[in-house]
Write an enzyme that holds these catalytic residues in place. Sequence first.
Site, PDB file in Angstrom:
ATOM      1  N   TYR A   4     -11.991 -10.086   1.460  1.00 37.17           N
ATOM      2  CA  TYR A   4     -10.798 -10.932   1.328  1.00 37.17           C
ATOM      3  C   TYR A   4     -11.076 -12.394   1.701  1.00 37.17           C
ATOM      4  CZ  TYR A   4      -8.901  -6.177   1.775  1.00 37.17           C
ATOM      5  OH  TYR A   4      -8.657  -4.833   1.645  1.00 37.17           O
ATOM      6  N   TYR A  25       0.853  -0.394  -0.235  1.00 33.70           N
ATOM      7  CA  TYR A  25      -0.604  -0.601  -0.221  1.00 33.70           C
ATOM      8  C   TYR A  25      -1.247   0.758   0.046  1.00 33.70           C
ATOM      9  CZ  TYR A  25      -5.334  -1.775   0.978  1.00 33.70           C
ATOM     10  OH  TYR A  25      -6.710  -1.806   0.995  1.00 33.70           O
ATOM     11  N   ASP A  40       1.171   8.853   2.646  1.00 37.32           N
ATOM     12  CA  ASP A  40      -0.048   8.132   3.024  1.00 37.32           C
ATOM     13  C   ASP A  40       0.156   7.674   4.469  1.00 37.32           C
ATOM     14  OD1 ASP A  40      -2.014   6.291   3.539  1.00 37.32           O
ATOM     15  OD2 ASP A  40      -1.746   5.136   1.691  1.00 37.32           O
ATOM     16  N   LYS A  95      -7.756   5.863   9.148  1.00 39.20           N
ATOM     17  CA  LYS A  95      -7.859   4.892  10.250  1.00 39.20           C
ATOM     18  C   LYS A  95      -7.952   5.475  11.669  1.00 39.20           C
ATOM     19  CE  LYS A  95      -6.328   0.771   7.902  1.00 39.20           C
ATOM     20  NZ  LYS A  95      -5.617   0.917   6.642  1.00 39.20           N
TER      21      LYS A  95
HETATM   22  C1  LIG Z   1      -6.032   0.969   5.168  1.00 38.74           C
HETATM   23  C2  LIG Z   1      -5.168   1.789   4.286  1.00 38.74           C
HETATM   24  C3  LIG Z   1      -5.701   2.509   3.191  1.00 38.74           C
HETATM   25  C4  LIG Z   1      -7.139   2.396   2.779  1.00 38.74           C
HETATM   26  O1  LIG Z   1      -8.023   2.867   3.733  1.00 38.74           O
HETATM   27  P1  LIG Z   1      -9.578   2.421   3.677  1.00 38.74           P
HETATM   28  O2  LIG Z   1     -10.218   3.246   4.736  1.00 38.74           O
HETATM   29  O3  LIG Z   1      -9.604   0.960   3.957  1.00 38.74           O
HETATM   30  O4  LIG Z   1     -10.071   2.758   2.318  1.00 38.74           O
HETATM   31  C5  LIG Z   1      -4.848   3.320   2.477  1.00 38.74           C
HETATM   32  N1  LIG Z   1      -3.542   3.421   2.791  1.00 38.74           N
HETATM   33  C6  LIG Z   1      -2.999   2.752   3.818  1.00 38.74           C
HETATM   34  C7  LIG Z   1      -1.558   2.944   4.141  1.00 38.74           C
HETATM   35  C8  LIG Z   1      -3.781   1.892   4.590  1.00 38.74           C
HETATM   36  O5  LIG Z   1      -3.233   1.200   5.590  1.00 38.74           O
END
Ligand SMILES: *Cc1c(COP(=O)(O)O)cnc(C)c1O
Length: 433
Positions: A21, A149, A252, A281
């Site tokens: 970025y 996202y 997600d 994460k």
């Molecule tokens: C960070 C994130 C992703 C992507 O995860 P990466 O490990 O960076 O590929 C997907 N969904 C959400 C909600 C996120 O915050």
Amino acid sequence: MTAPAWNPSPVKNPSPIWHPYAHLKTQRPAPKVVGGEGPYFHLESGERLLDATCSWWCMIHGYCHPRLVNAIQQQADELCHVMLGGLTHEPADRLARELVRVTPEGLNHVFYSDSGSVGMEVAMKMAVQYHQLRDKPGKHRLLSLMKAYHGDTAGCMAVCDPEEGMHSLFSGYLPRHYFAPAPTAPFEAEPASVAADLAALRAVLEAHHEEIAALLMEPLLQAAGGLNMTSPHYLRGARELCDEFDVLLVFDEVATGFGRTGKLFAANHADVTPDILVLSKGLTGGYLGHAATLATDRVHDTFIGDSDMHAFMHGPTFMGNPLASRVALESLAVFEEEDYLGKIATLNGVLREELLEDASLRAHPAVEDVRVLGATAVIETREAADLAGVGEWARDQGVWLRPIGRWLYTMPAYVTSPDELRRITDTMKDWFR
Ligand SMILES: *Cc1c(COP(=O)(O)O)cnc(C)c1O
């Protein structure tokens, strides 16, 4: 003596690393991190920075946590890696059982991968194949929300907010999906105030459900898309709509999972079980890249059958990596044994008091809104320009802040003390003084 004719200007950033970025022309040289402890990391220059972001929200235990480091070291002595194709091992097996135990009732099957984006790709492929296997091949599109996202790979970019989601440049390259408006009712909203958001969702489902395999959402907190927060009633309503229209519900929880919204999972606020849940994460406490896509019996059992079509054709090389699984087990153990939900509630109290209840901050002409949920807080400004330079300025105060566009936020490590968190919120507020 004359000076040499060729006199190159000093190279600003001599490293071959291509940073994420980053505008290559204007980027500053990246400071070098040499270590850390608790919520702080240390720079080569000797600076010690209090990390308000816990490294893109994953280092929930802070840096160099002795139990997590030890778990990796012990596992490294036993087994660093083996493929999960046709083989299994104790850390992956134990972690799968633990994830089934702690996630909402009914998610009984775990598919591993190596990042949040890939975990979401797995969820989307699973949803499409699920409907194929039930003789509904027309259900091959997805329904996502504005401000969403879900990651940076192609499949994920296609379900990020198509206008503001950083990926509009690729619109010609991406598959087309459906989008419903982002929810607008806040976390505390009564069911009646959520009705309009749900009506908007229903309208898209009514028009297109025959093509829609799954509804995807970041439950309660749309994170990278602007820290938009919504009500648990929205999750319950979405669950009912998905059942009505034969659409799978995918949560997600890559960002919201492991306590960020104040409960272990955002789904727990609403007592909703999605059909598919994605975690990453915080899964390993940030110590290694890993992800898990969990599915209910209904989804999983649809893949039991005789045809070639029944195998799920996905298999990341590093899925179920023993080091990652082992550190994830230790992360979860520390989380439970050391009452992290209690720590998060304390941090939430500080964020409310210092930011939400600060009338002068809220009245500042550059400030559009202030929101807090769990261990997350954001000051939304009117324009990104209102935050120009805030990162460098905060670094001078000893705090690492990295805004996203118009949003100055903190998602601290859960080991951050109330006083340390006040240092973060003071820095955020001082920027507006
Ligand atoms: C960070 C994130 C992703 C992507 O995860 P990466 O490990 O960076 O590929 C997907 N969904 C959400 C909600 C996120 O915050």
